[in-house]
Write an enzyme that holds these catalytic residues in place. Structure first.
Site, PDB file in Angstrom:
ATOM      1  N   GLU A  43       7.242  51.504  89.520  1.00  0.00           N
ATOM      2  CA  GLU A  43       6.882  52.377  90.640  1.00  0.00           C
ATOM      3  C   GLU A  43       5.421  52.807  90.587  1.00  0.00           C
ATOM      4  O   GLU A  43       5.052  53.847  91.133  1.00  0.00           O
ATOM      5  CB  GLU A  43       7.828  53.589  90.692  1.00  0.00           C
ATOM      6  N   ASP A  48      13.546  56.697  83.457  1.00  0.00           N
ATOM      7  CA  ASP A  48      13.796  57.993  84.073  1.00  0.00           C
ATOM      8  C   ASP A  48      14.356  58.927  83.002  1.00  0.00           C
ATOM      9  O   ASP A  48      15.210  58.530  82.208  1.00  0.00           O
ATOM     10  CB  ASP A  48      14.849  57.892  85.176  1.00  0.00           C
ATOM     11  N   HIS A  96       9.751  60.799  84.864  1.00  0.00           N
ATOM     12  CA  HIS A  96       9.684  59.641  83.980  1.00  0.00           C
ATOM     13  C   HIS A  96       9.229  60.043  82.578  1.00  0.00           C
ATOM     14  O   HIS A  96       8.571  61.075  82.393  1.00  0.00           O
ATOM     15  CB  HIS A  96       8.697  58.601  84.516  1.00  0.00           C
TER      16      HIS A  96
END
Length: 595
Positions: free
Chosen positions: A342, A366, A532
C-alpha cells in the site's frame, strides 16, 4: 537477470582513525605501535563480525599514519573520501590534542574508543574529544571499557565489542541509505497517511531522494513486452512448480475461470519482474534497445500502491511484494528487495532500517487485533497459558509478507529468519511448501490475483517498529520486542476465521515491563501509532535506538532494557533522569542529520 542496488565493491567502508600524542622525541614514538595495534584490533573485529547485504565481510580503511595533529587529520579525511568511507571510528590509548585530531565531517557517524589503561590517559582524551564534539554540534558515541587493561593487551573487551559493533552496524545503515531512492509505484492507498510520501523526511533525515512512477507503467511494460522474456519463462515455470495454489474462498458466482486464473499467474509474475526492474534496473533491457528503462531508479526500497485504482481492475500486488521481500525466487537465494504494501513509505523505511541492521528479510503486517485471554476464552472456550497467558497481538497482512516469516528456516534447531547466504535450498523449499497462494478475495481485490497464506511458527524473537510523522515534531519511532507465538491449532483457526483466513498470520507477544506502554499487551496495542508495523527477526531494539539517534529520530515507546541503550555521549547533557524527554530534546536540538 537484474543487477542489485550495489555494484562491485561500492559498499561504504568503515574508517578507523588511530590518534596519538603528537609530541615527538620520545612520547609519540613510544606509542606508535600500541596505537596502530588498537586500530588493527578494531578493524579485525569489525571485518570478522559484520557483513554487507551480499554476505561479504565489512571492509575497514585505516589512516596511513597515526594522527597527531591537524595535518594528519586532513590527510586521513582525504583518504576516507577517496575510499568511500561511511563511518568514522577514532581509537586511542593515550592523551591527544582534541580539536586538532578530531573528525569534523558533519555527515559521517562518528565514535571514539578510548583505551582503559593506567599507563596513559586514553579516557581523558575520550572525555575531551566528546566535549569538543558536543561544543561543535557533532554528536559522537563514546566507547570506554569497564575494566582496566594492560598496555600490551590487544583484545577487545566484551562491553567494548558490543558498543563498537552496534555503532558500526548502525553507521553503515546510515551510509548505505545515503544517496539512494525510495520508489513510489503509484501514490496514496486508501487514504493511508504513510503512503503520502514526504520527500522532506527522506531528504533531511535519511539522505535519500523520492522517485515516483505511475502504476500504469507496470501495465505498459507488460503490454509492450519490456521485460526479460527468458527470465519470465523461467520465473513462470518456477512459480508453477513451487507456488501452490490454495482454496478459492470466493462465492461460486464470483470465482474466476481456470483460464482467467492462469492468466492472473502470468500477469503477477511479470509484475514482480517489472517492479524489481523499476527499482534497480536490468541490463537486459538495454540489450533490447530500452536504455532508459534499463537504468532503474537507484531504489533501495519501494512501495506499491495497489488499492484501489489498480486492484479494482488488475491482479493485486501481493505476489510481487511477497516474492520480492523474500530471500529467494526463481534466481535462487538472494538478498531481499524492500517493498512496502500500500506504498506505506513509513513502514517501508522501518523495514529498510531493520534490513540494513540485520541483512534479513522483513515482515510487513497490519497490527490487526489485541486478543485478551478473556476474549479468547469467550470465543473458543480455551484458557491461554505460557507465553500467551497475558494475551497476544494478531499481525495479519493481505498476503504480501516475506515467505521467510513462516519460520521454516532453522538456527540452533529453532525457527528463524536468516541472511540469505545462511539459508539452505531445503529451507527455502520448506518456506515455499508452507505457503499457499489463495485466489484473491474479489470483494477486496476486484481484479483478482493471489495472496500468500501461511502461519508463522512460534518462538522466534521479533522486533516490531513503526515511524510516524507528527506535525510540528517530525518523525517519531516506536519499538516493541517480543516473540512469535504458537496457539493450539483449533484456537488459531477459530480466530483466523473471524477475519480473512487466506492471509499470512503471525501471533505476536510483546515483552512486558509492567509500566507505561508495556504495562500489558493491551497497552502495547493501544499505544501503537499506526495501522501497520514492520517486524524483524531478532531482538534488535537497542540497535534501532542507536541508529535512530544518528538520524535524530526520537523514540517514544520501547521495551529495550535501559542498560542496552547506546546513544551519543552528549545526550546525557539534555537531562539524564528523563530518558525519553532527553532523546526528544537532543534530537530537536541537533535537527535531522541532513536537514
Amino acid at each position: 537477470m537484474s543487477k542489485t542496488i550495489w555494484c562491485g565493491n561500492d559498499f561504504p567502508k568503515v574508517g578507523i582513525r588511530p590518534v596519538i600524542d603528537g609530541r615527538r622525541r620520545g612520547v609519540r614514538e613510544s606509542l606508535e605501535d600500541q596505537t596502530r595495534n588498537m586500530a588493527e584490533s578494531a578493524a579485525r573485529l569489525i571485518s570478522e563480525s559484520l557483513k554487507y547485504p551480499d554476505g561479504s565481510p565489512v571492509l575497514c580503511v585505516i589512516s596511513d599514519t597515526n594522527i597527531g595533529g591537524c595535518a594528519e587529520a586532513a590527510a586521513c579525511a582525504a583518504k576516507f573520501e577517496r575510499e568511500n568511507v561511511g563511518v568514522s571510528l577514532t581509537v586511542t590509548p593515550c592523551w591527544c590534542y582534541g580539536t586538532e585530531t578530531m573528525d569534523t565531517s558533519p555527515s559521517l557517524p562518528k565514535a571514539v574508543w578510548g583505551f582503559n589503561g593506567t599507563e596513559r590517559p586514553g579516557a581523558v582524551y575520550l572525555a575531551a574529544m566528546l566535549a569538543g564534539y558536543a561544543q561543535k554540534g557533532l554528536p559522537a558515541y563514546g566507547i570506554y571499557g569497564q575494566d582496566v587493561q594492560d598496555r600490551t593487551d590487544t583484545s577487545v573487551p566484551a562491553d567494548v565489542r558490543e558498543k563498537l559493533l552496534r555503532f558500526v552496524q548502525s553507521g553503515l545503515a546510515v551510509a548505505m541509505m545515503r544517496g539512494k531512492s525510495y520508489l513510489s509505484v503509484g501514490t496514496s492507498s486508501m487514504g493511508i497517511a504513510g503512503s503520502f510520501v514526504n520527500p522532506d523526511f527522506f531528504q533531511d533525515y535519511l539522505g535519500m531522494r523520492t522517485e515516483n512512477v505511475d502504476m500504469c507503467e507496470v501495465d505498459r511494460r507488460i503490454a509492450e513486452g519490456l521485460y526479460d522474456q527468458a527470465e519470465y519463462e523461467q520465473a513462470l515455470a518456477w512459480t508453477r512448480q513451487h507456488c501452490q495454489e490454495g482454496q478459492d474462498v470466493n462465492k461460486k458466482a464470483l470465482q474466476k475461470s481456470r483460464a482467467a486464473k492462469d492468466a492472473d499467474w502470468e500477469y503477477v509474475v511479470k509484475m514482480a519482474i517489472i517492479v524489481r526492474d523499476l527499482m534497480v534496473g536490468n541490463p537486459v533491457l538495454d540489450q533490447m534497445g530500452f536504455g532508459e528503462e534499463a537504468l532503474g531508479r537507484n531504489a533501495i526500497a519501494s512501495g506499491f500502491q495497489g488499492q484501489r485504482q489498480w486492484t479494482d481492475h488488475w491482479p493485486n500486488g501481493d505476489f510481487l511484494e511477497a516474492i520480492l521481500n523474500s530471500s529467494f525466487d526463481w534466481n535462487g537465494l538472494r538478498a531481499p528487495y524492500i517493498v512496502a504494501t500500500e506504498n506505506d513509505s513509513l513502514n517501508g523505511v522501518c523495514m529498510l532500517l531493520m534490513y540494513l541492521l540485520t541483512n534479513r528479510a522483513q515482515l510487513f503486517a497490519d497490527v490487526r487485533t489485541y486478543w485478551s485471554p478473556e476474549a479468547v476464552k469467550r470465543v473458543t472456550g480455551k484458557e491461554m497459558s505460557g507465553l500467551n497467558a497475558n494475551g497476544f497481538i494478531h499481525l495479519l497482512n493481505s498476503g504480501a509478507a516475506c515467505l521467510d516469516a513462516c519460520g521454516k528456516q532453522r538456527a540452533n534447531g529453532q525457527p528463524a529468519m536468516k541472511p540469505f547466504w545462511e539459508i539452505t535450498q531445503e529451507e527455502a523449499e520448506a518456506c515455499l511448501a508452507a505457503t499457499r497462494w489463495e485466489p484473491a478475495n474479489v470483494e477486496y481485490f476486484r481484479g483478482g490475483g493471489y495472496s500468500s497464506s501461511f502461519l508463522s511458527e512460534g518462538g522466534m524473537p521479533m522486533t516490531m517498529t513503526r515511524i510516524s510523522i507528527v506535525k510540528g515534531q517530525g518523525p517519531v519511532l516506536q519499538i516493541a520486542e517480543g516473540w512469535s507465538s504458537d496457539l493450539p491449532a483449533d484456537v488459531s483457526q477459530a480466530l483466523m476465521d473471524r477475519t480473512d483466513p487466506t492471509w499470512p498470520c503471525t501471533w505476536f507477544v510483546p515483552r512486558l515491563t509492567g509500566k507505561g506502554a508495556f504495562r500489558d499487551v493491551y497497552s502495547v496495542m493501544n499505544n501503537w501509532s499506526a495501522n501497520h508495523g514492520a517486524i524483524s527477526y531478532g531482538h534488535i531494539g537497542a540497535d534501532m535506538i542507536t541508529l535512530a539517534a544518528m538520524l535524530r529520530i526520537p523514540v517514544a515507546m520501547s521495551n529495550v532494557p535501559e542498560e542496552a541503550i547506546f546513544r551519543p555521549h552528549v545526550w546525557g547533557l539534555f537531562g539524564g533522569d528523563d530518558p525519553i524527554g532527553t532523546d526528544y530534546r537532543a534530537c530537536k536540538n541537533f535537527g535531522p542529520l541532513y536537514g
